[in-house]
Design an enzyme around this catalytic site. Sequence first.
Site, PDB file in Angstrom:
ATOM      1  N   GLU A  82       1.087  -0.223  -4.983  1.00 52.78           N
ATOM      2  CA  GLU A  82       0.084   0.784  -5.286  1.00 52.78           C
ATOM      3  C   GLU A  82       0.800   2.133  -5.360  1.00 52.78           C
ATOM      4  OE1 GLU A  82      -3.866   2.900  -3.342  1.00 52.78           O
ATOM      5  OE2 GLU A  82      -2.008   2.582  -2.241  1.00 52.78           O
TER       6      GLU A  82
ATOM      7  N   ASP B 138       0.836  -1.197   0.000  1.00 53.82           N
ATOM      8  CA  ASP B 138       0.000   0.000   0.000  1.00 53.82           C
ATOM      9  C   ASP B 138       0.873   1.248   0.000  1.00 53.82           C
ATOM     10  OD1 ASP B 138      -2.789   1.090   0.418  1.00 53.82           O
ATOM     11  OD2 ASP B 138      -1.813   1.941   2.175  1.00 53.82           O
TER      12      ASP B 138
END
Length: 819
Positions: free
Chosen positions: A460, A419
Amino acid sequence: MKRFLFLLVALSAATSIAVQAQTVSITFGVNMNYLIEQGVFNPAGAQLDLAGTFNGWGNTLDQLTDSDGDGIYTKTIGGFTVGTTIQFKFRRNGAWDGTEEFPGGGSNRVYTVQSGANELEYWYNDELPPNSPAQASFFTDIRSVYSNAIVGFQNTSAGDVTGVKWLFEGGVPSTSTQSNPMVQYATPGTYDVTLIAMNANGSDTLTITNFIEVKARNTSDVSWWNETVFYEIFVRSFFDSDGDGIGDFNGITQKLDYLNDGNPDTDDDLGITGIWLMPIHDSPSYHGYDVTDYRSIHPDYGTMEDFQNFLDAAHARGIRVIIDFVMNHSSTEHPWFQSAVNSFDSPFRDWYRWSANDPGISGPWGQQVWHNSPTGYYYGLFWGGMPDLDYSNPDLKAEMFDAADFWLDEIGIDGFRLDAVKYIFEDGNTLENTQTTLDFWNEFRTHYKATKPDAFTVGEAWSSTPQVVPYVEEDRLDYCFEFDLAGTILYTVNEGVSTDILRQQIQQVYNVYPHLEWGTFLTNHDQDRVKDIFGDNLNKNRTAAAIYLTLPGVPYLYYGEEVGMNGTKPDPNIRRPMQWSTAQHAGFSTSVPWQQLNPNYPLYNVAAMEGNDNSLLNWYKKLIHVRNAEPALNKGEYYSMIPNSDKVLCFVRTYGNNEQVVVIINNSEQNLTNLYFEPEFQSLPGSVTVRLEDLLEEANTIEQLPISFDGSFGLSELEGRGVRVFKVSTVTNVDAPSAEHTIQVFPNPASDEIRINDAGKPLPAQYQLLDAQGRLVQSGTFEATQLSATLDVSQQARGVYFLQLIGKNTRQTIKIIKQ
């Protein structure tokens, strides 16, 4: 003569498009001589300034000066981050007066900051004196590519340019007189680009040395994830096994046969071969992105034993499993932070960033990033409940790397979805994409590959394609999600517009990433669901699914996408329970779910769709099984085809010498006829007659389709939103025409008749005219000494045909267009 370049300066061979988090200066220059000659601009009294995104559109005065009196005004401004894109205009006397605008009015000048020198020179309002000498300049937004890339060049030459000539070292074509040509680069190396701009008063030549860097594309180095189709699961919402209204690991285990039953000979499962689990660690929030223990299992989801049972069952079916690993930040309720916030002397104090005062810095989207506490301000990019971890502390880094080892080595997962990879390290006021962040991912990769060599990470990095590329190159992350491509697919399909922009985005992605190393998807847990973007038009869902599941890259489905689940922001609404049936609570649970169900579940659910051959679910199953079965689709190269209708997307996937798949997708609601496809460059092998097997509709098989010598072919009809995925097998190898034969056919396009000659030599013995589906519609023979012939085609319908000229040792296929 001064050369006024648009967006270009001479760059060294080492320059690439990789975005480095460094700051540079830009020298802005504007030529006012034409306006001075016209008496519109008075150097004695008038002023010039810059207005742009970097100074509040003129709120901060950045005045330009002409120190040497040559009519060219300049100003150098520092502090620009390499890779960022700025917009600006020049202004006279600090006013918006309608000038300094481009054709159509109102457009801003746009520039992407480069490393090294940034020297920009323009004519004010792009007004040049009449009959001004040609001034060569050009632009391309791609300079560092992998082999078999296609690069577009934009001619931005100034003056009364009457013609241009391009010289491309190492490219195909090697020369061009097109104003904005496309060039293919196949061989690794660094290459020069030359543009000659010509007019009656002379010509100007611009050569950029070592401008294009071509890197080797290693098509043989394919990893297991390149052959995998992933399914993103929010555990809380997938299936509840114990009736508490919350999904759990045992629930996923019970539903594995839906995802993949482990039997490659069956096709009634979805066919996915990988699972990405959103955060599974202990957390105070429903979503789990604020972690309190990186080695734990969220108690709502079960026990570590439950997780291990799920993992073993998935592996037994050939399904790989990756988990979200949130390395950028923790929860404020993590014991580390609780200790740090309550004591200046805490051993965990330096595991976070602190400031005695509020630095007053806003985040990338204007959010507050410094948050008050009893012991000072702490840095948290996303919100106050998720303080960022400070990896300059070696103890923190060691602990997080050990946690990664725990999941890879002791538990046995296959990798991580990482993330917020852009934000690991800050550099002053630069909060994302810093060089230190890139270096961190180098270090992390070295560590986890040593622990488990076949593990992988997908990042990401929610940015434009050029800004994502550095995270994938130079032994950092294995790959990242491609948000620009996802957005372009959704826009193109939803609006039903030309596929040209989509084709260009696909080509850019293929150009700049290592071979196949990017993640393809439509939407994820942070975005409105596909069904809401497309509304009730399921044909659009089918089109979009067909595109991303046949493109190169690693595809990801968001759970429920395959049954048309709804969901728009706020986030809990796009993470609602999975719709399994029409039963109470949509078959998700025997009690009230943690989140309200979608109201569309009675129609859009697994049970209702499984029995309908034409359902969206069965469409996904078909696409995924075809992708899994065809090496060309899951690990092959990509070649673009140019159709005669801009509403059609067509490309070829090839693997090795014998695997070829052609994908044709109609992005409109209208039936299209007489389609014709030409290769942008290399594509299908020419000079063959092939059998095309439709992998989606076994009954629809086109036999004996001729492919002309340039690799082009035709299709007689494609229904609205139609999709064809053809497997190519060669039926007849056709020798290339002898050098003694130079067949000419004219006129072409033709209306009533065509004339054939062979440069004064006898024609081949016979001919066959075939329609776009390879069916014979006309044939005949020629006399042994016949030098030319006229064929009557007046009875043939409009469309594409293939004329085959067959001799003793040769066969030539020529495309004919009947109008």
